[in-house]
Design a protein around this motif. Structure first.
Motif, PDB file in Angstrom:
ATOM      1  N   LEU A  35       0.829  -1.205   0.000  1.00 11.77           N
ATOM      2  CA  LEU A  35       0.000   0.000   0.000  1.00 11.77           C
ATOM      3  C   LEU A  35       0.863   1.255   0.000  1.00 11.77           C
ATOM      4  CD1 LEU A  35      -2.792  -0.884   2.618  1.00 11.77           C
ATOM      5  CD2 LEU A  35      -2.668  -1.485   0.191  1.00 11.77           C
ATOM      6  N   LEU A  36       1.916   1.255   0.812  1.00  5.86           N
ATOM      7  CA  LEU A  36       2.801   2.410   0.870  1.00  5.86           C
ATOM      8  C   LEU A  36       3.477   2.656  -0.474  1.00  5.86           C
ATOM      9  CD1 LEU A  36       4.431   1.811   4.373  1.00  5.86           C
ATOM     10  CD2 LEU A  36       2.880   3.675   3.766  1.00  5.86           C
ATOM     11  N   THR A  37       3.905   1.580  -1.135  1.00  2.24           N
ATOM     12  CA  THR A  37       4.556   1.729  -2.435  1.00  2.24           C
ATOM     13  C   THR A  37       3.615   2.369  -3.442  1.00  2.24           C
ATOM     14  OG1 THR A  37       5.967  -0.185  -2.005  1.00  2.24           O
ATOM     15  CG2 THR A  37       5.720   0.493  -4.299  1.00  2.24           C
ATOM     16  N   TYR A  38       2.383   1.886  -3.475  1.00  2.00           N
ATOM     17  CA  TYR A  38       1.389   2.460  -4.393  1.00  2.00           C
ATOM     18  C   TYR A  38       1.169   3.935  -4.075  1.00  2.00           C
ATOM     19  CZ  TYR A  38      -3.015   3.075  -6.945  1.00  2.00           C
ATOM     20  OH  TYR A  38      -3.989   3.525  -7.798  1.00  2.00           O
ATOM     21  N   ALA A  39       1.022   4.250  -2.792  1.00  2.00           N
ATOM     22  CA  ALA A  39       0.779   5.643  -2.403  1.00  2.00           C
ATOM     23  C   ALA A  39       1.946   6.538  -2.796  1.00  2.00           C
ATOM     24  CB  ALA A  39       0.535   5.718  -0.895  1.00  2.00           C
ATOM     25  N   VAL A  40       3.175   6.062  -2.588  1.00  2.00           N
ATOM     26  CA  VAL A  40       4.359   6.852  -2.950  1.00  2.00           C
ATOM     27  C   VAL A  40       4.360   7.159  -4.441  1.00  2.00           C
ATOM     28  CG1 VAL A  40       6.868   6.692  -3.202  1.00  2.00           C
ATOM     29  CG2 VAL A  40       5.800   6.112  -1.017  1.00  2.00           C
ATOM     30  N   GLU A  41       3.930   6.220  -5.248  1.00  2.00           N
ATOM     31  CA  GLU A  41       3.893   6.416  -6.700  1.00  2.00           C
ATOM     32  C   GLU A  41       2.984   7.556  -7.126  1.00  2.00           C
ATOM     33  OE1 GLU A  41       4.517   1.611  -7.505  1.00  2.00           O
ATOM     34  OE2 GLU A  41       2.605   2.593  -8.001  1.00  2.00           O
ATOM     35  N   GLN A  42       2.041   7.920  -6.265  1.00  2.00           N
ATOM     36  CA  GLN A  42       1.096   8.995  -6.600  1.00  2.00           C
ATOM     37  C   GLN A  42       1.621  10.384  -6.238  1.00  2.00           C
ATOM     38  OE1 GLN A  42      -1.464   7.415  -8.244  1.00  2.00           O
ATOM     39  NE2 GLN A  42      -0.252   5.635  -7.613  1.00  2.00           N
ATOM     40  N   GLY A  43       2.770  10.462  -5.571  1.00  2.00           N
ATOM     41  CA  GLY A  43       3.372  11.745  -5.214  1.00  2.00           C
ATOM     42  C   GLY A  43       2.654  12.504  -4.125  1.00  2.00           C
ATOM     43  N   PRO A  44       2.411  11.900  -2.958  1.00  2.00           N
ATOM     44  CA  PRO A  44       1.658  12.588  -1.912  1.00  2.00           C
ATOM     45  C   PRO A  44       2.458  13.689  -1.225  1.00  2.00           C
ATOM     46  CG  PRO A  44       2.487  10.503  -1.071  1.00  2.00           C
ATOM     47  CD  PRO A  44       2.834  10.543  -2.543  1.00  2.00           C
ATOM     48  N   ALA A  45       1.742  14.705  -0.756  1.00  2.00           N
ATOM     49  CA  ALA A  45       2.358  15.735   0.086  1.00  2.00           C
ATOM     50  C   ALA A  45       2.543  15.225   1.505  1.00  2.00           C
ATOM     51  CB  ALA A  45       1.491  16.992   0.093  1.00  2.00           C
ATOM     52  N   ALA A  46       1.709  14.280   1.897  1.00  2.00           N
ATOM     53  CA  ALA A  46       1.814  13.643   3.213  1.00  2.00           C
ATOM     54  C   ALA A  46       1.274  12.222   3.093  1.00  2.00           C
ATOM     55  CB  ALA A  46       1.044  14.415   4.266  1.00  2.00           C
ATOM     56  N   LEU A  47       1.942  11.296   3.756  1.00  2.00           N
ATOM     57  CA  LEU A  47       1.580   9.884   3.712  1.00  2.00           C
ATOM     58  C   LEU A  47       1.515   9.365   5.144  1.00  2.00           C
ATOM     59  CD1 LEU A  47       1.230   7.060   2.404  1.00  2.00           C
ATOM     60  CD2 LEU A  47       3.720   7.003   2.084  1.00  2.00           C
ATOM     61  N   VAL A  48       0.394   8.730   5.497  1.00  2.00           N
ATOM     62  CA  VAL A  48       0.214   8.197   6.841  1.00  2.00           C
ATOM     63  C   VAL A  48      -0.310   6.775   6.742  1.00  2.00           C
ATOM     64  CG1 VAL A  48      -0.934   8.470   9.074  1.00  2.00           C
ATOM     65  CG2 VAL A  48      -0.337  10.502   7.733  1.00  2.00           C
ATOM     66  N   ASP A  49       0.253   5.872   7.539  1.00  2.00           N
ATOM     67  CA  ASP A  49      -0.354   4.547   7.654  1.00  2.00           C
ATOM     68  C   ASP A  49      -0.781   4.315   9.090  1.00  2.00           C
ATOM     69  OD1 ASP A  49       1.509   2.525   9.166  1.00  2.00           O
ATOM     70  OD2 ASP A  49       2.886   3.569   7.814  1.00  2.00           O
ATOM     71  N   CYS A  50      -1.880   3.596   9.249  1.00  2.00           N
ATOM     72  CA  CYS A  50      -2.441   3.260  10.560  1.00  2.00           C
ATOM     73  C   CYS A  50      -2.589   1.753  10.655  1.00  2.00           C
ATOM     74  CB  CYS A  50      -3.805   3.915  10.748  1.00  2.00           C
ATOM     75  SG  CYS A  50      -3.773   5.715  10.811  1.00  2.00           S
ATOM     76  N   ALA A  51      -2.157   1.189  11.783  1.00  2.00           N
ATOM     77  CA  ALA A  51      -2.182  -0.264  11.906  1.00  2.00           C
ATOM     78  C   ALA A  51      -2.128  -0.699  13.353  1.00  2.00           C
ATOM     79  CB  ALA A  51      -1.005  -0.879  11.149  1.00  2.00           C
ATOM     80  N   THR A  52      -2.829  -1.773  13.649  1.00  2.00           N
ATOM     81  CA  THR A  52      -2.640  -2.495  14.914  1.00  2.00           C
ATOM     82  C   THR A  52      -1.470  -3.452  14.656  1.00  2.00           C
ATOM     83  OG1 THR A  52      -4.327  -4.052  14.139  1.00  2.00           O
ATOM     84  CG2 THR A  52      -5.036  -2.345  15.658  1.00  2.00           C
ATOM     85  N   LEU A  53      -0.251  -2.932  14.749  1.00  2.00           N
ATOM     86  CA  LEU A  53       0.874  -3.652  14.165  1.00  2.00           C
ATOM     87  C   LEU A  53       1.634  -4.519  15.157  1.00  2.00           C
ATOM     88  CD1 LEU A  53       1.767  -3.728  11.196  1.00  2.00           C
ATOM     89  CD2 LEU A  53       3.721  -2.342  11.852  1.00  2.00           C
ATOM     90  N   THR A  54       1.956  -3.995  16.344  1.00  2.00           N
ATOM     91  CA  THR A  54       2.848  -4.756  17.231  1.00  2.00           C
ATOM     92  C   THR A  54       2.376  -4.739  18.675  1.00  2.00           C
ATOM     93  OG1 THR A  54       4.326  -2.920  17.845  1.00  2.00           O
ATOM     94  CG2 THR A  54       4.821  -4.090  15.787  1.00  2.00           C
ATOM     95  N   GLY A  55       2.556  -5.865  19.351  1.00  2.00           N
ATOM     96  CA  GLY A  55       2.367  -5.898  20.790  1.00  2.00           C
ATOM     97  C   GLY A  55       3.447  -5.116  21.508  1.00  2.00           C
ATOM     98  N   ALA A  56       4.605  -4.964  20.860  1.00  2.00           N
ATOM     99  CA  ALA A  56       5.709  -4.234  21.485  1.00  2.00           C
ATOM    100  C   ALA A  56       5.342  -2.781  21.745  1.00  2.00           C
ATOM    101  CB  ALA A  56       6.952  -4.314  20.603  1.00  2.00           C
TER     102      ALA A  56
END
Length: 461
Positions: A313-334
Motif C-alpha cells: 500500500l505504501l509503495t502504491y501511495a508513494v507512486e502517486q506523489g503525496p504531500a503527506a503519507l500516513v499509515d495506521c495499523a494495529t501492528l505490534t504488541g511491542a
C-alpha cells in the motif's frame, strides 16, 4: 441521528457545567434547598462528577464537573448516568458546547449488531454550532461498528464494500482490486490473504476537495482476522483479532471527516483487506515474497503479516506523489508494552510533520507518542536469503523494527508517519465504551485541516 442525541428540545432539562473555582458561585445562585442538596452530596466539580438538581416538581436539572481542564470525557459518562431516556439541553455558559456534544455522543455509543435492548441513554439536544462535533462522533462510531463486528460478519469483501459505500455517499470513487490484478499489483497483500477462502482485496478510495489541493494518502491495515498464520497465535492472543482491521477503520473515519468537512485536499485512501488464515495454501515461514516495490522479503514470522500488507500500500501511495503519507495499523504488541493501550506509537521521517501531528493530537485530545526510527537497528532486518526479513530475530524493539521495515518502502523525501495503535478500549470509561476505538482519527483530521493552512513540511530525517 446518533443514539444519545435528539433534535427535540421539548421537556428537556438544563445541564450546568462548573469548574471547582466556580462552584461556590454556582451554588449561591441556586435555591437554598437545591444548593444544600448539592453540598450534601459532596459534589466538588471534579471532571465527570455529576449531581442531580431537585426542584419543586421533582427533577429540575443536573450539574457536571469539568475539573481544571476542559475535556470531552467530562461529559462522556452522562448518557448512561443520568435518568434513562431523559432529555437535556446545555445551560448557557456550560463549558465548550462542541466538546459536550462530542463526549456525549461517543459516550452514548453501544454496539448494536448482535445485541439489542438495554438501558436507554439520556438524550442531549446538540447546541447550535456543534455540527462538526456531531459529524466527528458519527465518523468515530461508524469506525467502532466496523471494529466491533465479528470476523464472521466482516471479512475482506465486507470491509472493501464499506470503503466503496463511504466513497459513494460523499462524491468520491472507490476501486476494489482483487484476483489476478491483486496478485500482479499487490503481491505481498495477495500472499498474506492466500490462506483464507475469503479472498484478499485492496480498496482504493479517491476524493477531490480541491483540484489543486495537496494529495494526502492514508493507508490502513485491514486484517479482518489474524490467526497468526502457520506461526499460530495462542488462544489468548487470538481472542480480539477481529480488531486487527482497526487501522483500516481509523483511516475510513478520517476520510469521512475530511470529505464531510469539504477540506481543500485531494484524498487517497488505501485499505488492504485480508484474512490471515491457515490452509495448505497459506504462506510459510521462510518463504520469500515479492513486493510491489520489487524488494524480496523473507517471511521470518507469518504473524508479522500487517507490515507485508502495508508495504504494498505504501509503495502504491508513494507512486502517486503525496504531500503527506500516513499509515495506521494495529501492528505490534511491542508498542503496547512500551506505551500501553491509550498511546498509539508515532514514527515519522519528517520532524515538521511529526510536530504538526503531535500538536493536532494534543488539541484534539487524541493522544499519541513519538518513538524513534533508530538507524542502529536497521541491520536487525537483514536476511541471508532475501533483501530483508519481515521480522528481527532479536526479542527487543519490536515496534521500532516494524517501523524500520515500513520505512524501506518510503523514500526519505516523502513526509511519512506510521501509527501503531491498539484500536480497542479494554473497559468502559466515560466516552470510551469497551470495544473498538478509532484511535488517531480525530488527530489526523485536525492535521489535514492544518495542511490547508500552509503546511508544507520540509524533509528531515
Amino acid at each position: 441521528m446518533l443514539e444519545g442525541l435528539t433534535a427535540s428540545t421539548t421537556a428537556s432539562l438544563q445541564l450546568h457545567a462548573v469548574r471547582p473555582d466556580g462552584l461556590a458561585g454556582f451554588l449561591a445562585g441556586l435555591q437554598d434547598s437545591a444548593g444544600a442538596f448539592v453540598r450534601a452530596t459532596g459534589f466538588a466539580a471534579k471532571a465527570g462528577e455529576w449531581a442531580l438538581l431537585p426542584g419543586p416538581d421533582g427533577l429540575a436539572g443536573a450539574v457536571v464537573g469539568l475539573g481544571t481542564e476542559t475535556s470531552a470525557w467530562s461529559y462522556g459518562g452522562l448518557p448512561h448516568a443520568l435518568p434513562a431516556g431523559s432529555a437535556w439541553r446545555l445551560a448557557p455558559g456550560a463549558g465548550d458546547a462542541g466538546l459536550a456534544a462530542l463526549g456525549w455522543a461517543l459516550g452514548a455509543y453501544r454496539p448494536r449488531l448482535h445485541k439489542a435492548g438495554g438501558r436507554a441513554p439520556a438524550l442531549l439536544h446538540p447546541p447550535a454550532g456543534t455540527a462538526a462535533a456531531v459529524m466527528t462522533a458519527e465518523a468515530i462510531c461508524a469506525a467502532r461498528d466496523l471494529i466491533n463486528a465479528p470476523a464472521a460478519d466482516l471479512g475482506p469483501a465486507e470491509l472493501a464494500a464499506a470503503a466503496v459505500a463511504l466513497a459513494a455517499r460523499h462524491g468520491g470513487t472507490c476501486e476494489v482490486i482483487a484476483g489476478a490484478a491483486l496478485e500482479q499489483d499487490f503481491p505481498a497483500v495477495a500472499a498474506v490473504g492466500r490462506g483464507s477462502p475469503r479472498a484478499p482485496r485492496v480498496a482504493v478510495l479517491r476524493w477531490t476537495g480541491a483540484a489543486d489541493g495537496p494529495l494526502v494518502a492514508l493507508c490502513g491495515k485491514g486484517v479482518c482476522f489474524d490467526t497468526g498464520g502457520l506461526d499460530l497465535k495462542p488462544p489468548s492472543s487470538m481472542l480480539r483479532m477481529k480488531k486487527d482491521m482497526g487501522g483500516a477503520a481509523a483511516v475510513l473515519a478520517v476520510a469521512e471527516m475530511v470529505m464531510r468537512s469539504a477540506l481543500p485536499v485531494r484524498l487517497l485512501v488505501l485499505v488492504g483487506a485480508v484474512e490471515n488464515a491457515i490452509s495448505g495454501d497459506a504462506m510459510r515461514p521462510l518463504d520469500v515474497l515479492r513486493t510491489r516495490k520489487g524488494l524480496k522479503v523473507e517471511v521470518g514470522n507469518t504473524d508479522a503479516e500487517g507490515r507485508l500488507v502495508l508495504c504494498d500500500l505504501l509503495t502504491y501511495a508513494v507512486e502517486q506523489g503525496p504531500a503527506a503519507l500516513v499509515d495506521c495499523a494495529t501492528l505490534t504488541g511491542a508498542a503496547r508494552v512500551a506505551l500501553g493501550p491509550d498511546l498509539p506509537a508515532l514514527f515519522c521521517n519528517n520532524d515538521a510533520m511529526a510536530t504538526r501531528l503531535l500538536s493536532a493530537a494534543d488539541a484534539a485530545q487524541d493522544p499519541m507518542w513519538r518513538l524513534p526510527l533508530h538507524d542502529g537497528y536497521e541491520s536487525w532486518l537483514d536476511s541471508p536469503f532475501a533483501e530483508l526479513s519481515n521480522v528481527s530475530q532479536k526479542p527487543m524493539a519490536g515496534a521500532i523494527t516494524a517501523a524500520l521495515f515500513l520505512r524501506r518502502f518510503v523514500p526519505p523525501d516523502v513526509p511519512w508517519a506510521h501509527l501503531d495503535m491498539y484500536a480497542w478500549n479494554d473497559a468502559n470509561r466515560p466516552g470510551r465504551p469497551e470495544g473498538g476505538e478509532a484511535q488517531c482519527a480525530r488527530a489526523l483530521h485536525a492535521m489535514i485541516a492544518n495542511m490547508t493552512q500552509g503546511f508544507h513540511p520540509a524533509t528531515s530525517a
